[in-house]
Design an enzyme around this catalytic site. Structure first.
Site, PDB file in Angstrom:
ATOM      1  N   ARG A 164      82.727  26.986 -13.280  1.00  0.00           N
ATOM      2  CA  ARG A 164      82.936  27.335 -11.738  1.00  0.00           C
ATOM      3  C   ARG A 164      83.316  28.642 -12.128  1.00  0.00           C
ATOM      4  O   ARG A 164      84.308  29.199 -11.915  1.00  0.00           O
ATOM      5  CB  ARG A 164      83.827  26.374 -11.314  1.00  0.00           C
ATOM      6  CG  ARG A 164      83.856  26.267  -9.753  1.00  0.00           C
ATOM      7  CD  ARG A 164      85.092  25.534  -9.311  1.00  0.00           C
ATOM      8  NE  ARG A 164      86.418  26.635  -9.388  1.00  0.00           N
ATOM      9  CZ  ARG A 164      87.438  26.167  -9.659  1.00  0.00           C
ATOM     10  NH1 ARG A 164      87.820  24.930  -9.655  1.00  0.00           N
ATOM     11  NH2 ARG A 164      88.425  27.115  -9.775  1.00  0.00           N
ATOM     12  N   HIS A 209      87.869  27.163  -6.695  1.00  0.00           N
ATOM     13  CA  HIS A 209      87.558  25.762  -6.113  1.00  0.00           C
ATOM     14  C   HIS A 209      86.761  26.049  -4.639  1.00  0.00           C
ATOM     15  O   HIS A 209      85.757  25.491  -4.676  1.00  0.00           O
ATOM     16  CB  HIS A 209      88.858  25.056  -6.009  1.00  0.00           C
ATOM     17  CG  HIS A 209      88.545  23.707  -5.466  1.00  0.00           C
ATOM     18  ND1 HIS A 209      87.708  22.652  -6.130  1.00  0.00           N
ATOM     19  CD2 HIS A 209      89.105  23.223  -4.307  1.00  0.00           C
ATOM     20  CE1 HIS A 209      87.699  21.724  -5.241  1.00  0.00           C
ATOM     21  NE2 HIS A 209      88.512  21.817  -4.287  1.00  0.00           N
ATOM     22  N   TYR A 233      95.827  30.175 -11.852  1.00  0.00           N
ATOM     23  CA  TYR A 233      95.625  29.232 -13.205  1.00  0.00           C
ATOM     24  C   TYR A 233      94.482  29.299 -14.227  1.00  0.00           C
ATOM     25  O   TYR A 233      94.180  28.948 -15.222  1.00  0.00           O
ATOM     26  CB  TYR A 233      95.281  27.839 -12.585  1.00  0.00           C
ATOM     27  CG  TYR A 233      94.039  27.637 -11.829  1.00  0.00           C
ATOM     28  CD1 TYR A 233      92.726  27.521 -12.099  1.00  0.00           C
ATOM     29  CD2 TYR A 233      94.145  27.805 -10.598  1.00  0.00           C
ATOM     30  CE1 TYR A 233      91.819  27.500 -11.354  1.00  0.00           C
ATOM     31  CE2 TYR A 233      93.058  27.601  -9.280  1.00  0.00           C
ATOM     32  CZ  TYR A 233      91.996  27.568  -9.919  1.00  0.00           C
ATOM     33  OH  TYR A 233      90.871  27.555  -9.168  1.00  0.00           O
TER      34      TYR A 233
END
Ligand code: TPP
Lengths: 378, 334
Positions: free
Chosen positions: A271, A275, A284
């Site tokens: 990805r 998100h 993160y």
């Protein structure tokens, strides 16, 4: 008589013979994700298919960037981008026949569009003017599904029903790596295998479930290995290699259609974006990881292959880009118009016939709306 | 006038008959669940169906309630009419996500293009000496979920009629079967079953002038018994059997309360946050000027369902109902 009293007469005998119910060896995924681009297998790939995949990938990337831009302009409530995952999205749509069904998650708007759903209708959920903006039966695309993995048993049930009716229809269900931890993932795979339903599960392992990496999600050797426990084959594929994903999916769809039962496919991808537009991925993960994956970009990989083999020139690239720009311009223009909202829709189709209670509530809302418009006319 | 030979039948037999007739009439009706095939279900309600219609029409599924309901959703999307059996009330909970997030709202979220005609049969309620997790009254959860119909029969004839109507409905129906009435018998002609009952109509089971007992499912016979006992006290009680919690029949309920001026809601489900609160509020909002006393509730206690040796203290019984009736401010009358 107790066992103790019986002891003199008791003759131990072996239990009934045991053997595994299926041979697990053929179900095991390969040690390496399957690849086509840059390997010998590429020579066998159909040039027409590769060019088609390329055009769709370019269009898909542009769809993602345009939709993300629309969130910044306040035209979309939220957009979970599939940038970096376009090979999976596009191949999923192209591997199916007209009569087949696709069961997408919230991240799979692109797969729905590649299957023919109108690009604006596909964004209805994310714009927020209704939940599902298209008729699922028109292109046989189930509603974009938000509760994780809950669409998977639907795909199994639909495929099972089709088989019971004697139709050779296959269902393809999409899910993320995080979704494989949900109970519905397990139940769907188990039902599919027991019923030998014509269904294919494609897990897009894009590394993260929002912020949580796969290592915190599972201790399995790979997600594809989970297939063995259900008695179905598991396959691993490079999710950024559009030709490989297309081939593996097409094989699994053909296998299912021929009555061979379900397959679980894990596509290794990444990805690239956060998100959603509302997420901050710097909390993160580091830039270097993202950069590594940019080097394995699905569009660049395919473009390189096509160029090397003389199947794509500058004019061909330009044509793909122009088509993508035209799609984006149309999307922009239509998304910049305010959606038509009718509050009365709230009460429509809760039931086939509204209950008396809903009729009363609708009348109440209507009175409020009338008072509002009277007030604004004053 | 044709005379029909009335035979006693149990509620379970009437339910079986309803399933059988529905399957015979409509090839898209499929029964599925745990042990529903070879065994005929733990309560034998699906007895004989697999034999008559084959295992593709009456299917023993893997043991997973979310999977059962989730696959039923997909089957309904493809044009089938699944009838799902949940083995017991408390074992339906794993299916809640599918029920709430998909079954209840698929029609609405797709603007009517994808209705889900699924019937979910749930044996519910206590009074059968079941150990933990076998006696829940879970109707309040279902009632609180828009998009579901919630239906529960109290008589043998209604068991047939309402189940036929539920299966025929294009909306999802949670069909709650009062376990302890499975073996209740009534004269009923299975060759000429009562016409299919429309969902959403309450019925006056016993007419009376003094007060209305509003109830449903397993508490209906208890209320009828209480009404008989009340005659000794000089009360002539009306008993309304709701039959359908959603849609709710305000009209029948309120017409009764307006006649009697007093009402008690009776159910096994816990009182706090239970159906009785909603019903009492609706009656009060609509019949306030006809009421001689506040609407009272006789419900199960607000406790986890008790162990079988103590359950009689929990279940609303005749005495507790009569106590409540006694508190309906009769002194004001004299
Ligand atoms: C049942 C459920 N729990 C939590 C969420 C909130 N949520 C939305 S997306 C997401 C992460 C899912 O990750 P993954 O399955 O890997 O798919 P991806 O988003 O990476 O495509 C979470 C936790 C949800 N949608 N559904």
């Amino acid at each position: 008589m107790t066992v103790m009293e019986q002891r003199g007469a008791y003759r131990p005998s072996p239990p009934p013979a045991w053997q595994p119910r299926t041979d697990p060896a053929p179900l095991l995924p390969d040690a390496e994700p399957y690849r086509v681009l840059g390997t010998e297998a590429a020579a066998k790939a159909d040039p027409g298919l590769l060019r088609r995949l390329y055009a769709e990938l370019v269009r898909g990337r542009r769809y993602n960037t345009q939709a993300t831009a629309l969130t910044k302009q306040g035209r979309l409530a939220v957009y979970p981008s599939s940038t970096g995952q376009e090979a999976c999205e596009v191949a999923a749509a192209l591997a199916l026949e007209e009569r087949d069904w696709l069961f997408p998650s919230y991240r799979d708007t692109l797969a729905a569009v590649a299957r023919g759903v109108d690009p604006v209708q596909a964004l209805t959920l994310l714009r927020g003017d209704w939940h599902t903006g298209y008729d699922p039966r028109e292109h046989r695309v189930a509603p974009l599904c938000t509760p994780l993995a809950t669409q998977l048993p639907h795909a199994v049930g639909l495929a099972h029903a089709a088989r019971l009716k004697g139709d050779d229809v296959v269902a393809l269900a999409l899910v993320g790596d995080g979704g494989t931890s949900e109970g519905d993932f397990h139940e769907a795979l188990n039902f599919a295998a027991v019923w030998q339903a014509p269904v294919v599960f494609l897990v897009q392992n894009n590394g993260f479930a929002i912020s949580v990496p796969l290592a915190k999600q599972t201790a399995a050797p790979s997600l594809a290995h989970k297939a063995v426990g259900y008695g179905m084959p598991g396959r691993l594929v490079d999710g950024n290699d559009a030709a490989a994903v297309h081939e593996v999916l097409t094989d699994a769809v053909r296998h299912a259609r021929a009555g061979g039962g379900p397959t679980l496919i894990e596509a290794i991808t990444y990805r690239i974006d956060a998100h959603t537009n509302a997420d901050d991925a710097t909390r993160y993960r580091g830039d270097s990881e993202v950069e590594t994956w940019r080097g394995h970009d699905p569009i660049a990989l395919l473009e390189h292959e096509l160029t090397e083999r003389g199947l794509l020139d500058e004019a061909g690239k330009q044509a793909a880009m122009d088509a993508a720009e035209a799609m984006a311009a149309d999307l922009r223009e239509r998304m910049n118009q305010d959606p038509r909202l009718d509050p009365r829709d709230l009460f429509a189709q809760v039931y086939a016939e509204p209950t008396q209670q809903l009729r009363e509530q609708q009348a109440q809302l209507q009175a409020e709306l009338d008072a509002e418009s009277e007030g604004s006319h004053r | 006038m044709t005379t029909v030979a009335l035979k006693p039948a149990t509620m379970a037999q009437a339910l079986t008959r309803a399933l059988r007739d529905a399957m015979a009439d409509d090839p898209s009706v499929h029964v599925m669940g745990e042990d529903v095939g070879t065994l005929g279900g733990v309560f034998r309600v699906t007895d004989g169906l697999a034999k008559e219609f084959g295992e593709d029409r009456c299917t023993d599924t893997p043991l997973a309630e979310a999977g059962i309901l989730g696959t039923a959703v997909g089957m309904a999307m493809y044009g089938l009419r699944p009838v799902v059996e949940m083995q017991f009330d408390a074992f339906a909970y794993p299916a809640f996500e599918q029920l709430i997030s998909h079954v209840a709202r698929m029609r609405n979220r797709t603007r009517g293009t994808m209705p889900l005609p699924i019937t979910i049969r749930v044996p519910y309620g206590g009074g059968i000496g079941g150990v933990e997790h076998h006696s829940d009254s879970s109707e309040a959860y279902y009632m609180a979920t828009p998009g579901l119909h919630v239906v529960t029969p109290a008589t043998v004839a209604d068991a047939y009629g309402l189940l036929r109507a539920s299966i025929a409905s294009d909306d999802p129906v949670v069909f709650l079967e009062p376990k302890r009435l499975y073996w209740s018998k009534d004269s009923w002609n299975p060759e000429d079953p009562q016409s299919v009952e429309p969902i959403g109509r309450a019925v006056v089971r016993r007419s009376g002038r003094s007060a209305t007992l509003i109830t449903y499912g397993p508490s209906v016979p208890v209320c009828l018994e209480a009404a008989e006992a009340a005659r000794e006290e000089g009360w002539d009680l009306e008993v309304v059997d709701l039959r359908s919690l959603v849609p709710f029949d305000d009209e029948t309920v309120c017409a009764s309360v307006r006649r009697t001026g007093r009402a008690v809601v009776v159910h096994e489900s816990g009182g706090f946050g239970g159906p009785g609160g909603e019903i009492a509020a609706r009656v009060t909002e609509r019949c306030f000027h006809h009421l001689e006393a506040p609407v009272l509730r006789v419900a199960g206690f607000d406790i986890p369902y008790p162990p079988p040796m103590l359950e009689r203290h929990h279940l609303p019984g005749v005495d507790r109902i009569l106590d409540a009736v006694g508190r309906l401010q009769w002194e004001a009358e004299s």
